[in-house]
Design a protein around this motif. Sequence first.
Motif, PDB file in Angstrom:
ATOM      1  N   LYS A 101       0.836  -1.200   0.000  1.00 55.97           N
ATOM      2  CA  LYS A 101       0.000   0.000   0.000  1.00 55.97           C
ATOM      3  C   LYS A 101       0.874   1.255   0.000  1.00 55.97           C
ATOM      4  CE  LYS A 101      -4.478  -1.285   0.540  1.00 55.97           C
ATOM      5  NZ  LYS A 101      -4.399  -2.742   0.611  1.00 55.97           N
ATOM      6  N   ALA A 102       1.950   1.227   0.778  1.00 53.74           N
ATOM      7  CA  ALA A 102       2.859   2.372   0.818  1.00 53.74           C
ATOM      8  C   ALA A 102       3.504   2.595  -0.552  1.00 53.74           C
ATOM      9  CB  ALA A 102       3.929   2.150   1.885  1.00 53.74           C
ATOM     10  N   TYR A 103       3.902   1.518  -1.205  1.00 55.95           N
ATOM     11  CA  TYR A 103       4.514   1.642  -2.525  1.00 55.95           C
ATOM     12  C   TYR A 103       3.509   2.179  -3.541  1.00 55.95           C
ATOM     13  CZ  TYR A 103       6.962   0.280  -6.806  1.00 55.95           C
ATOM     14  OH  TYR A 103       7.579   0.281  -8.031  1.00 55.95           O
ATOM     15  N   LYS A 104       2.269   1.713  -3.441  1.00 53.96           N
ATOM     16  CA  LYS A 104       1.227   2.204  -4.335  1.00 53.96           C
ATOM     17  C   LYS A 104       1.005   3.698  -4.135  1.00 53.96           C
ATOM     18  CE  LYS A 104      -3.548   1.227  -5.738  1.00 53.96           C
ATOM     19  NZ  LYS A 104      -4.716   0.342  -5.540  1.00 53.96           N
ATOM     20  N   ALA A 105       0.998   4.137  -2.868  1.00 52.39           N
ATOM     21  CA  ALA A 105       0.841   5.563  -2.584  1.00 52.39           C
ATOM     22  C   ALA A 105       2.003   6.364  -3.160  1.00 52.39           C
ATOM     23  CB  ALA A 105       0.734   5.785  -1.079  1.00 52.39           C
ATOM     24  N   ASN A 106       3.207   5.850  -3.005  1.00 48.00           N
ATOM     25  CA  ASN A 106       4.393   6.526  -3.512  1.00 48.00           C
ATOM     26  C   ASN A 106       4.347   6.660  -5.029  1.00 48.00           C
ATOM     27  OD1 ASN A 106       7.413   5.974  -4.659  1.00 48.00           O
ATOM     28  ND2 ASN A 106       7.494   7.280  -2.829  1.00 48.00           N
ATOM     29  N   LYS A 107       3.947   5.588  -5.709  1.00 44.71           N
ATOM     30  CA  LYS A 107       3.871   5.635  -7.174  1.00 44.71           C
ATOM     31  C   LYS A 107       2.786   6.589  -7.666  1.00 44.71           C
ATOM     32  CE  LYS A 107       4.480   2.311  -9.917  1.00 44.71           C
ATOM     33  NZ  LYS A 107       4.320   1.084 -10.734  1.00 44.71           N
ATOM     34  N   ALA A 108       1.743   6.790  -6.823  1.00 49.31           N
ATOM     35  CA  ALA A 108       0.651   7.695  -7.209  1.00 49.31           C
ATOM     36  C   ALA A 108       0.969   9.152  -6.898  1.00 49.31           C
ATOM     37  CB  ALA A 108      -0.626   7.278  -6.484  1.00 49.31           C
ATOM     38  N   GLY A 109       2.159   9.417  -6.356  1.00 45.47           N
ATOM     39  CA  GLY A 109       2.549  10.798  -6.091  1.00 45.47           C
ATOM     40  C   GLY A 109       2.317  11.270  -4.669  1.00 45.47           C
ATOM     41  N   LEU A 110       1.829  10.389  -3.806  1.00 44.93           N
ATOM     42  CA  LEU A 110       1.658  10.762  -2.409  1.00 44.93           C
ATOM     43  C   LEU A 110       2.997  10.647  -1.683  1.00 44.93           C
ATOM     44  CD1 LEU A 110      -1.649   8.828  -1.558  1.00 44.93           C
ATOM     45  CD2 LEU A 110      -1.410  11.199  -2.316  1.00 44.93           C
ATOM     46  N   SER A 111       3.129  11.410  -0.604  1.00 46.98           N
ATOM     47  CA  SER A 111       4.325  11.313   0.216  1.00 46.98           C
ATOM     48  C   SER A 111       4.026  10.382   1.377  1.00 46.98           C
ATOM     49  CB  SER A 111       4.725  12.692   0.746  1.00 46.98           C
ATOM     50  OG  SER A 111       5.827  12.594   1.624  1.00 46.98           O
ATOM     51  N   VAL A 112       4.796   9.299   1.475  1.00 44.98           N
ATOM     52  CA  VAL A 112       4.630   8.367   2.593  1.00 44.98           C
ATOM     53  C   VAL A 112       5.391   8.938   3.779  1.00 44.98           C
ATOM     54  CG1 VAL A 112       4.980   6.017   3.393  1.00 44.98           C
ATOM     55  CG2 VAL A 112       4.432   6.435   0.995  1.00 44.98           C
ATOM     56  N   VAL A 113       4.665   9.298   4.842  1.00 47.18           N
ATOM     57  CA  VAL A 113       5.263   9.962   5.998  1.00 47.18           C
ATOM     58  C   VAL A 113       5.648   8.965   7.083  1.00 47.18           C
ATOM     59  CG1 VAL A 113       4.830  11.645   7.834  1.00 47.18           C
ATOM     60  CG2 VAL A 113       4.001  12.092   5.516  1.00 47.18           C
ATOM     61  N   GLU A 114       4.800   7.960   7.277  1.00 51.31           N
ATOM     62  CA  GLU A 114       5.058   7.005   8.354  1.00 51.31           C
ATOM     63  C   GLU A 114       4.324   5.705   8.049  1.00 51.31           C
ATOM     64  OE1 GLU A 114       4.365   6.713  13.208  1.00 51.31           O
ATOM     65  OE2 GLU A 114       4.360   8.678  12.219  1.00 51.31           O
ATOM     66  N   ILE A 115       4.887   4.595   8.530  1.00 44.14           N
ATOM     67  CA  ILE A 115       4.243   3.294   8.399  1.00 44.14           C
ATOM     68  C   ILE A 115       4.561   2.518   9.672  1.00 44.14           C
ATOM     69  CG2 ILE A 115       6.241   2.405   7.127  1.00 44.14           C
ATOM     70  CD1 ILE A 115       4.375   0.514   5.647  1.00 44.14           C
ATOM     71  N   SER A 116       3.541   1.926  10.289  1.00 42.52           N
ATOM     72  CA  SER A 116       3.784   1.252  11.564  1.00 42.52           C
ATOM     73  C   SER A 116       2.748   0.165  11.806  1.00 42.52           C
ATOM     74  CB  SER A 116       3.745   2.256  12.730  1.00 42.52           C
ATOM     75  OG  SER A 116       2.471   2.847  12.827  1.00 42.52           O
ATOM     76  N   GLY A 117       3.125  -0.766  12.696  1.00 41.08           N
ATOM     77  CA  GLY A 117       2.204  -1.832  13.081  1.00 41.08           C
ATOM     78  C   GLY A 117       1.830  -2.709  11.910  1.00 41.08           C
ATOM     79  N   THR A 118       0.616  -3.223  11.969  1.00 41.87           N
ATOM     80  CA  THR A 118       0.127  -4.094  10.896  1.00 41.87           C
ATOM     81  C   THR A 118      -0.794  -3.356   9.940  1.00 41.87           C
ATOM     82  OG1 THR A 118      -1.782  -4.767  12.222  1.00 41.87           O
ATOM     83  CG2 THR A 118       0.199  -6.089  12.425  1.00 41.87           C
ATOM     84  N   ASP A 119      -1.259  -2.162  10.327  1.00 43.41           N
ATOM     85  CA  ASP A 119      -2.368  -1.588   9.561  1.00 43.41           C
ATOM     86  C   ASP A 119      -2.380  -0.069   9.474  1.00 43.41           C
ATOM     87  OD1 ASP A 119      -2.931  -1.005  12.180  1.00 43.41           O
ATOM     88  OD2 ASP A 119      -4.790  -2.152  12.274  1.00 43.41           O
ATOM     89  N   GLU A 120      -1.275   0.603   9.754  1.00 42.76           N
ATOM     90  CA  GLU A 120      -1.309   2.065   9.796  1.00 42.76           C
ATOM     91  C   GLU A 120      -0.351   2.665   8.780  1.00 42.76           C
ATOM     92  OE1 GLU A 120      -0.820   5.304  13.320  1.00 42.76           O
ATOM     93  OE2 GLU A 120      -2.036   3.529  13.778  1.00 42.76           O
ATOM     94  N   LEU A 121      -0.898   3.510   7.896  1.00 39.64           N
ATOM     95  CA  LEU A 121      -0.124   4.170   6.849  1.00 39.64           C
ATOM     96  C   LEU A 121      -0.435   5.660   6.872  1.00 39.64           C
ATOM     97  CD1 LEU A 121       1.645   4.100   4.255  1.00 39.64           C
ATOM     98  CD2 LEU A 121      -0.453   3.624   2.969  1.00 39.64           C
ATOM     99  N   HIS A 122       0.590   6.485   7.066  1.00 41.36           N
ATOM    100  CA  HIS A 122       0.418   7.942   7.119  1.00 41.36           C
ATOM    101  C   HIS A 122       0.912   8.528   5.800  1.00 41.36           C
ATOM    102  CE1 HIS A 122       0.170   8.211  11.748  1.00 41.36           C
ATOM    103  NE2 HIS A 122       0.089   6.932  11.393  1.00 41.36           N
ATOM    104  N   VAL A 123       0.057   9.284   5.137  1.00 41.40           N
ATOM    105  CA  VAL A 123       0.407   9.861   3.835  1.00 41.40           C
ATOM    106  C   VAL A 123       0.053  11.340   3.800  1.00 41.40           C
ATOM    107  CG1 VAL A 123       0.126   7.685   2.598  1.00 41.40           C
ATOM    108  CG2 VAL A 123      -1.822   9.247   2.821  1.00 41.40           C
ATOM    109  N   ALA A 124       0.767  12.070   2.960  1.00 44.15           N
ATOM    110  CA  ALA A 124       0.473  13.479   2.701  1.00 44.15           C
ATOM    111  C   ALA A 124       0.030  13.603   1.254  1.00 44.15           C
ATOM    112  CB  ALA A 124       1.696  14.341   2.969  1.00 44.15           C
ATOM    113  N   GLY A 125      -1.095  14.271   1.051  1.00 44.24           N
ATOM    114  CA  GLY A 125      -1.641  14.424  -0.292  1.00 44.24           C
ATOM    115  C   GLY A 125      -3.062  13.887  -0.368  1.00 44.24           C
TER     116      GLY A 125
END
Length: 570
Positions: A519-543
């Motif tokens: 999911k983080a890689y997909k966000a990155n490829k779509a132009g979002l900034s991945v700010v943080e990733i933690s645990g099993t289910d939490e993804l922080h994005v900007a955009g």
Amino acid sequence: MRSARVLCVTLGTEELLRLTVTALMSRSGERQGDLAAALGQAQAQVSRKQSGKQHWTLEDVDRLAAHYRIGVLDLLAGPTHAVTVLSSLGTGTGAGQASLPLPVPPAAPASKAVSVPRIEALSGPCVLCGEPATDAVEGMWQHLTREECIAALDAADPIADYAEDEDQDEEFAPTGPGEPVTTHPGDPQPVPVDDGVDVVVPVPAAREPAGQAPEAEPAPAAEAAELAAEEPDSAPTTAADQTTTPAASRAPGYASETLVDQIHARVRDVLAWSQGDIEAAQAALIKTAIPDVMALFERSRVGGRYAHSKFPPTDDILRKKSQKGADEIWEGRPKWRNKAAFDAAKKGDPIEVTALDMNAAYLSAFKCWLPVGKLVEDTTGVHDPRRSGVYQITPPVWEHADLPNPLGARKEPGPVWVPDSMVRLLLDCAKWNLCTAPEIHRAMLSGGTESLLEKLRRALAETRQSAIAEDDEIVVEYVKAMYSKFVSTIGESSANTDIRRPDWMHIIRSKAFTNLWRKAYKANKAGLSVVEISGTDELHVAGDWRPVFPEGRALNQVKAKNTYTLGGNR
């Protein structure tokens, strides 16, 4: 008709007795303390005898048989026979009851207390003669004819696993004419029979020592490569993916909707028992979530082509080093922050961030490649997509500051043991030119399938989705307890006596982590900034994340937990 022969591996008498005691305790809802009290022994004594540190005596056998009210020969005939005899009694000692007495709600008079049976696992019929099959803790006999079935029952000599010859499209469709078939030691081999029926039986490479079970691994399928992991930038799962398969392609009576009906029936029974007390009903359901989900899993496997090993020998790398310690498997739990984003925020450039929550991460991770039989060492250094297990690798160098390392926050250099899910992700990363392929030194593998938990996953997902639509939080929490406790107890847990597969636990957990990374890689490829990733289910994005991820509570959707300003008050 000339019948095919079945290869049997006999367990040692005492090992078979330990398995039988485990099965009887599980069937009757007992704990070791309950059994110890009935035998007039300390709980520590029973524990040592069950772990093999102390021997069961002939006097113990007499007491066990008397406690469960079955014959001594029935007790020594193996777990299948003993559980069948116990179940046929209907009544017996408090330990021998087939139902689980739930605690009486405080408001209910004692006279109204009733027992609510757990979801009971079923034994399927013999695939050829139609007689009830002998469903053991460690597996089943593969019956050939009615006469041979009776002879096998009389002999009471179980084998650890079997492979059914039913042609289900659920997993591993046979290869077509002219297609090459590559086999491995222990893979099931077709045995021709005069009447044209091919009975598939496991053919081990060598006879296992007493106390160990032979593996039953699936034959490779021509289309197995097509089931490779989905790339992160591919289309999200559609609603059709969450529905059940056509009725014609499933084993009758064990489709996912049947499992859904059983879940709802269980909830209705407990609500009736609690006399409408929602809190008492929810507590009772969560308390029995482990045996309930294991029974559902057993039912979901009826009609499947291959039987899985429930208690295969455990390699040292999969054993905990202490009671509260860990084994040697690194799952790749993500914990990462984007240093550049945090540095920019500290310099006075605030960033608006959304914390996204992945729905039912462990339930989604049920869609993973799991080994069917016991793990066998492989030193080829090659990843076979049709096999699964754990691998010792040298991780590739990771040089992307805007993306987390798939292996998580691992600090130690050098080789590491990782689950199959992680290896598949690293190979995908190599395919996407993000890193080099991992160097595989050795592996512990068995024939694998991606469909082992599929019927159970669909049943739980459908139940969860309908409960969310109906705002039925009791069912939502019950389903959550079932899938989360399934993952957490199938390893070395005393809370689950129905199975011991630490390799499955690591592969599923790692799959949840790799799904989050994707999911983080997909966000990155779509132009979002991945700010943080933690645990099993939490993804922080900007955009603006909504065009990238569908919003909602379904398995293929995400929901916003909260928003905050990085560099401001979080």
